[in-house]
Design an enzyme around this catalytic site. Structure first.
Site, PDB file in Angstrom:
ATOM      1  N   CYS A 193       0.992  -1.306   0.518  1.00  0.00           N
ATOM      2  CA  CYS A 193      -0.339   0.170  -0.224  1.00  0.00           C
ATOM      3  C   CYS A 193       1.079   0.877  -0.088  1.00  0.00           C
ATOM      4  O   CYS A 193       2.119   0.776  -0.071  1.00  0.00           O
ATOM      5  CB  CYS A 193      -1.423   0.025   1.034  1.00  0.00           C
ATOM      6  SG  CYS A 193      -0.047   0.013   2.952  1.00  0.00           S
ATOM      7  N   ARG A 226      -3.192  -0.698   5.853  1.00  0.00           N
ATOM      8  CA  ARG A 226      -3.880  -1.737   4.690  1.00  0.00           C
ATOM      9  C   ARG A 226      -2.991  -2.425   4.726  1.00  0.00           C
ATOM     10  O   ARG A 226      -3.377  -3.879   4.680  1.00  0.00           O
ATOM     11  CB  ARG A 226      -4.338  -0.983   3.583  1.00  0.00           C
ATOM     12  CG  ARG A 226      -5.437   0.083   3.611  1.00  0.00           C
ATOM     13  CD  ARG A 226      -5.884   0.972   2.232  1.00  0.00           C
ATOM     14  NE  ARG A 226      -3.933   1.886   2.289  1.00  0.00           N
ATOM     15  CZ  ARG A 226      -3.985   2.558   1.040  1.00  0.00           C
ATOM     16  NH1 ARG A 226      -5.229   2.610   0.409  1.00  0.00           N
ATOM     17  NH2 ARG A 226      -2.947   2.832   1.027  1.00  0.00           N
ATOM     18  N   ASP A 285     -10.078   2.813   2.090  1.00  0.00           N
ATOM     19  CA  ASP A 285      -9.013   3.425   2.438  1.00  0.00           C
ATOM     20  C   ASP A 285      -8.876   3.748   3.647  1.00  0.00           C
ATOM     21  O   ASP A 285     -10.164   5.014   3.488  1.00  0.00           O
ATOM     22  CB  ASP A 285      -8.190   4.302   1.554  1.00  0.00           C
ATOM     23  CG  ASP A 285      -7.485   4.956   2.458  1.00  0.00           C
ATOM     24  OD1 ASP A 285      -6.844   5.178   3.210  1.00  0.00           O
ATOM     25  OD2 ASP A 285      -6.588   6.067   1.854  1.00  0.00           O
TER      26      ASP A 285
HETATM   27  P1  4NP Z   1      -1.365   2.928   4.242  1.00  0.00           P
HETATM   28  O1  4NP Z   1      -2.266   3.922   5.061  1.00  0.00           O
HETATM   29  O2  4NP Z   1      -1.229   3.212   3.066  1.00  0.00           O
HETATM   30  O3  4NP Z   1      -2.768   1.818   4.628  1.00  0.00           O
HETATM   31  O4  4NP Z   1      -0.445   2.459   5.233  1.00  0.00           O
HETATM   32  C1  4NP Z   1      -1.578   5.586   4.791  1.00  0.00           C
HETATM   33  C2  4NP Z   1      -0.669   5.663   5.645  1.00  0.00           C
HETATM   34  C3  4NP Z   1       0.655   7.423   5.297  1.00  0.00           C
HETATM   35  C4  4NP Z   1      -0.547   8.196   4.450  1.00  0.00           C
HETATM   36  C5  4NP Z   1      -1.615   7.289   3.553  1.00  0.00           C
HETATM   37  C6  4NP Z   1      -1.877   6.073   3.730  1.00  0.00           C
HETATM   38  N1  4NP Z   1       0.682   9.311   4.596  1.00  0.00           N
HETATM   39  O5  4NP Z   1      -0.025  10.059   3.470  1.00  0.00           O
HETATM   40  O6  4NP Z   1       1.471   9.407   5.241  1.00  0.00           O
END
Ligand code: 4NP
Length: 154
Positions: free
Chosen positions: A8, A14, A123
């Site tokens: 991800c 995720r 998300d």
């Molecule tokens: P992930 O969630 O991709 O599901 O781990 C996120 C983690 C960090 C960020 C966005 C989504 N970010 O913008 O830093």
């Protein structure tokens, strides 16, 4: 031994949820000796950071074991050789994975493309809804393990 990598954007919500949900399913199917699972990020945004606390809370509520020492690591070009399946959570991940790996290899897929309702995993980053993300990932992982078993891959 087949090697799976869930991917991800940040590798703190995720994809670690998918890693530990899939490990739980694999354990319950006695397939631990046949399937190796890790997770990675498409960005360096969260490199070195642990799993996001609300994601850990949801996994704990569902009695899913997670490694509290797991930290975010970015996917790198060499990983194309390492893994048999590189599984993104959403379409944007696929674009970024293909950019990092410099290929559109058939081992790169979106998790819910294995389901009968192909779509992105919800998300949780802006919604805070980890229940919906968990349900989507569980659905995807169930279809993915069925795919691996039905096709005699494991
Ligand atoms: P992930 O969630 O991709 O599901 O781990 C996120 C983690 C960090 C960020 C966005 C989504 N970010 O913008 O830093």
């Amino acid at each position: 031994m087949i090697k799976i990598c869930f991917v991800c954007l940040g590798n703190i919500c995720r994809s670690p949820m998918a890693e530990f949900i899939m490990k739980d399913i694999v354990k319950k199917n006695n397939l631990e000796s046949k399937i190796f699972i890790e997770s990675r990020a498409t960005s360096y945004e969260e490199t070195g950071n642990g799993i996001y606390p609300p994601a850990k809370k949801k996994l704990a509520e569902e009695n899913i074991y997670y490694d509290n020492n797991k930290v975010s690591t970015r996917l790198e070009k060499e990983d194309l050789k390492k893994y048999d399946y590189i599984i993104g959570m959403e379409e944007r991940n696929i674009i970024n994975i293909e950019r990092i790996l410099k290929t559109s290899d058939k081992k790169i897929k979106r998790l819910l493309d294995y389901s009968n309702n192909p779509r992105d995993i919800a998300d949780p980053w802006y919604t805070g809804n980890f229940d919906k993300t968990y349900d989507d990932i569980l659905e995807g992982c169930k279809f993915f393990i069925d795919f691996l078993i039905k096709n005699n891959i494991v």
